[in-house]
Design a protein around this motif. Structure first.
Motif, PDB file in Angstrom:
ATOM      1  N   LYS A 172      74.294 -20.724  54.149  1.00  0.00           N
ATOM      2  CA  LYS A 172      73.385 -19.944  53.296  1.00  0.00           C
ATOM      3  C   LYS A 172      72.256 -20.806  52.755  1.00  0.00           C
ATOM      4  O   LYS A 172      71.147 -20.316  52.528  1.00  0.00           O
ATOM      5  CB  LYS A 172      74.161 -19.317  52.142  1.00  0.00           C
ATOM      6  CG  LYS A 172      75.046 -18.158  52.552  1.00  0.00           C
ATOM      7  CD  LYS A 172      75.816 -17.642  51.359  1.00  0.00           C
ATOM      8  CE  LYS A 172      76.816 -16.596  51.766  1.00  0.00           C
ATOM      9  NZ  LYS A 172      77.650 -16.158  50.610  1.00  0.00           N
ATOM     10  N   THR A 173      72.524 -22.086  52.546  1.00  0.00           N
ATOM     11  CA  THR A 173      71.485 -22.931  51.947  1.00  0.00           C
ATOM     12  C   THR A 173      70.386 -23.278  52.940  1.00  0.00           C
ATOM     13  O   THR A 173      69.369 -23.855  52.554  1.00  0.00           O
ATOM     14  CB  THR A 173      72.082 -24.235  51.384  1.00  0.00           C
ATOM     15  OG1 THR A 173      72.545 -25.046  52.468  1.00  0.00           O
ATOM     16  CG2 THR A 173      73.236 -23.963  50.442  1.00  0.00           C
ATOM     17  N   TYR A 180      68.609 -21.076  54.377  1.00  0.00           N
ATOM     18  CA  TYR A 180      67.588 -20.033  54.288  1.00  0.00           C
ATOM     19  C   TYR A 180      67.175 -19.736  52.862  1.00  0.00           C
ATOM     20  O   TYR A 180      66.774 -18.616  52.543  1.00  0.00           O
ATOM     21  CB  TYR A 180      68.112 -18.754  54.943  1.00  0.00           C
ATOM     22  CG  TYR A 180      68.577 -18.992  56.362  1.00  0.00           C
ATOM     23  CD1 TYR A 180      69.917 -19.217  56.640  1.00  0.00           C
ATOM     24  CD2 TYR A 180      67.673 -19.026  57.408  1.00  0.00           C
ATOM     25  CE1 TYR A 180      70.340 -19.466  57.938  1.00  0.00           C
ATOM     26  CE2 TYR A 180      68.084 -19.260  58.702  1.00  0.00           C
ATOM     27  CZ  TYR A 180      69.423 -19.478  58.953  1.00  0.00           C
ATOM     28  OH  TYR A 180      69.834 -19.721  60.230  1.00  0.00           O
ATOM     29  N   VAL A 181      67.268 -20.709  52.001  1.00  0.00           N
ATOM     30  CA  VAL A 181      66.834 -20.493  50.626  1.00  0.00           C
ATOM     31  C   VAL A 181      65.320 -20.299  50.626  1.00  0.00           C
ATOM     32  O   VAL A 181      64.581 -21.148  51.094  1.00  0.00           O
ATOM     33  CB  VAL A 181      67.229 -21.685  49.728  1.00  0.00           C
ATOM     34  CG1 VAL A 181      66.631 -21.524  48.339  1.00  0.00           C
ATOM     35  CG2 VAL A 181      68.739 -21.796  49.637  1.00  0.00           C
ATOM     36  N   GLN A 225      80.336 -21.340  55.352  1.00  0.00           N
ATOM     37  CA  GLN A 225      79.428 -20.233  55.065  1.00  0.00           C
ATOM     38  C   GLN A 225      78.476 -20.597  53.933  1.00  0.00           C
ATOM     39  O   GLN A 225      77.285 -20.260  53.998  1.00  0.00           O
ATOM     40  CB  GLN A 225      80.220 -18.973  54.704  1.00  0.00           C
ATOM     41  CG  GLN A 225      80.978 -18.386  55.878  1.00  0.00           C
ATOM     42  CD  GLN A 225      81.465 -16.983  55.595  1.00  0.00           C
ATOM     43  OE1 GLN A 225      80.963 -16.289  54.716  1.00  0.00           O
ATOM     44  NE2 GLN A 225      82.463 -16.549  56.349  1.00  0.00           N
ATOM     45  N   GLU A 226      78.981 -21.259  52.921  1.00  0.00           N
ATOM     46  CA  GLU A 226      78.096 -21.645  51.816  1.00  0.00           C
ATOM     47  C   GLU A 226      77.042 -22.633  52.290  1.00  0.00           C
ATOM     48  O   GLU A 226      75.881 -22.581  51.865  1.00  0.00           O
ATOM     49  CB  GLU A 226      78.922 -22.268  50.675  1.00  0.00           C
ATOM     50  CG  GLU A 226      79.836 -21.271  49.971  1.00  0.00           C
ATOM     51  CD  GLU A 226      79.080 -20.095  49.421  1.00  0.00           C
ATOM     52  OE1 GLU A 226      78.021 -20.276  48.785  1.00  0.00           O
ATOM     53  OE2 GLU A 226      79.542 -18.946  49.638  1.00  0.00           O
ATOM     54  N   ILE A 246      72.577 -14.190  58.488  1.00  0.00           N
ATOM     55  CA  ILE A 246      71.909 -14.602  57.254  1.00  0.00           C
ATOM     56  C   ILE A 246      70.413 -14.586  57.531  1.00  0.00           C
ATOM     57  O   ILE A 246      69.941 -15.204  58.485  1.00  0.00           O
ATOM     58  CB  ILE A 246      72.326 -16.029  56.822  1.00  0.00           C
ATOM     59  CG1 ILE A 246      73.843 -16.133  56.723  1.00  0.00           C
ATOM     60  CG2 ILE A 246      71.679 -16.401  55.486  1.00  0.00           C
ATOM     61  CD1 ILE A 246      74.334 -17.541  56.457  1.00  0.00           C
ATOM     62  N   TYR A 247      69.702 -13.853  56.710  1.00  0.00           N
ATOM     63  CA  TYR A 247      68.248 -13.755  56.826  1.00  0.00           C
ATOM     64  C   TYR A 247      67.843 -13.407  58.251  1.00  0.00           C
ATOM     65  O   TYR A 247      66.866 -13.903  58.792  1.00  0.00           O
ATOM     66  CB  TYR A 247      67.595 -15.077  56.376  1.00  0.00           C
ATOM     67  CG  TYR A 247      66.166 -14.902  55.913  1.00  0.00           C
ATOM     68  CD1 TYR A 247      65.108 -15.453  56.635  1.00  0.00           C
ATOM     69  CD2 TYR A 247      65.867 -14.188  54.764  1.00  0.00           C
ATOM     70  CE1 TYR A 247      63.803 -15.293  56.215  1.00  0.00           C
ATOM     71  CE2 TYR A 247      64.563 -14.024  54.335  1.00  0.00           C
ATOM     72  CZ  TYR A 247      63.534 -14.575  55.074  1.00  0.00           C
ATOM     73  OH  TYR A 247      62.241 -14.416  54.643  1.00  0.00           O
TER      74      TYR A 247
END
Lengths: 275, 142
Positions: free
Chosen positions: A267-268, A270-271, A263-264, A226-227
């Motif tokens: 993801k938060t 790297y908002v 996973q969710e 992610i990112y």
């Protein structure tokens, strides 16, 4: 055989009609004299250059007829002008519509802002590989426990992405918060409870390299990028652990096995917002 | 003294090289635990002959008791292939080894040796929750 100078001098004394007759007679021979032909042509050219243009009667009649036909059709430039006018009007209308559709902050900034915006749009269209607007990280959460974790990290000198901005609503209680110092790192741990279940977030800031291992019963660890940061998802019996490193920060999140939820949560972290 | 320092230096360099890829590079192979998520054990030199045995453990949740139930410092002479137990540490004497109602715990014990030996430490990680107990053996090096 006459030399070239004598031939030239003799030919220049002859009138054009006689030169033309000589030229025609010479060119009809099986083997024309090329030097003579060229010399005649050269002299005729010089003689014609010095003469004014005089139209014959037939030429004059043809010119008058042409002028009359042009006047009946109107200005020959009119079709061109009509086309140009229509084109200009269309362009003006299109520009007006485009200006109206520009973002307000662009159109209000003046012509140079508009030009700059158009250039940027063109770059995006023709340079798809280029980065768009720079993204900035800003931690925002409604969960006080996550905010406390982030604030503590900042106190220890790290303000980059590490703390999730969201966890499932069921884990609303911050039941544990600890800071442990060892010789080479400080570990900040937080526990969020939901009934008998617990979600653990543990983040370590290292001064120097230190050996460290994570427990798992499945030989394979899933990778989730992610990112640009690779996260490893481990199955550890009835729990799932996500672990990753960024610079001198090592982090892990543990909860009972709901990999999609994990996973969710990840993801938060790297908002980003476009500024 | 010189031999001790040389051993420390060599082991320090080796540990740094091996650990450079990532701080979390040491993912254990197929050794899951319902109690432990992460562990870190290592030896930290203080002087030429003294060092600390450090452990740091993160549990899968809040544990009633968390830490180390036993630490054994082992030594080996250069002329020998065998490790021998030299000193034992228990929570009854070194109370910092166990903490209560914690998710993570880190602590160390101190050892004084000599430069005639090389050293390592056996660290038995410990967790207790309700009626369940878990032990996990780890070895600490420089």
């Amino acid at each position: 055989m006459k030399n070239h100078a004598d031939l030239h001098r003799e030919l220049t004394t002859l009138p054009p009609e006689q030169l033309m007759a000589m030229l025609q007679a010479e060119t009809r021979k099986p083997v024309p004299d090329d030097d003579l032909v060229l010399e005649i042509l050269h002299i005729l050219e010089k003689q014609e250059a010095g003469k004014p243009i005089v139209l014959t009667d037939r030429e004059k009649a043809a010119w008058r007829e042409y002028q009359a036909s042009v006047i009946r059709r109107g200005n020959p430039l009119q079709p061109v002008l009509r086309t140009a006018t229509a084109t200009a009007a269309s362009l003006a209308l299109i520009l007006l519509l485009m200006f109206a559709m520009l973002p307000q902050e662009v159109s209000a900034g003046g012509i140079f802002d508009v030009i700059s915006w158009c250039n940027e749009m063109a770059l995006r269209l023709f340079s798809p590989g280029k980065e768009q607007a720079p993204l900035e990280y800003e931690f925002r959460t409604e969960h006080p426990g996550l905010q406390k974790l982030h604030d503590t990290l900042v106190e220890y000198g790290y303000d980059g992405p590490a703390v999730p901005m969201w966890i499932p609503e069921a884990y609303d209680e911050l039941s544990r918060f600890e800071v442990d110092n060892s010789s080479r790192c400080v570990t900040i741990s937080s526990g969020f409870t939901s009934g008998s279940k617990e979600l653990i977030i543990s983040i370590s800031i290292f001064d120097t390299v230190v050996p460290q291992g994570y427990y798992k019963n499945d030989p394979d660890a899933k990778e989730l990028e992610i990112y640009g940061t690779t996260h490893y998802l481990l199955q550890n019996k009835e729990n799932c652990t996500a672990t990753w490193t960024e610079e001198n920060i090592a982090s892990c999140i543990t909860l009972d096995c709901q990999e999609d939820v994990l996973q969710e949560i990840l993801k938060t972290i790297y908002v980003m917002e476009a500024k | 003294m010189k031999r001790f320092t040389q051993s420390v230096c060599i082991l320090l360099v080796m540990s740094m090289v091996l650990a450079i890829p990532a701080y979390a590079a040491g993912i254990q192979a197929a050794k899951g635990s319902s109690y432990f998520t992460m562990s870190s054990v290592y030896l930290e030199p203080i002087s030429d002959t003294r060092f600390e045995v450090w452990f740091r453990v993160t549990a899968t949740g809040t544990m009633d008791e968390l830490g180390s139930s036993m630490i054994i410092v082992q030594r080996r002479a250069s002329s020998s292939d065998e490790w021998e137990n030299d000193r034992y540490y228990y929570p009854s004497t070194y109370t910092q080894m166990i903490d209560y109602d914690q998710i993570t715990h880190a602590a160390c014990v101190t050892y004084t040796g000599s430069d005639d030996y090389e050293y390592r430490a056996y660290v038995e990680l410990y967790a207790k929750k309700g009626t369940g107990t878990a032990y996990m053996p780890e070895y600490a090096y420089f």
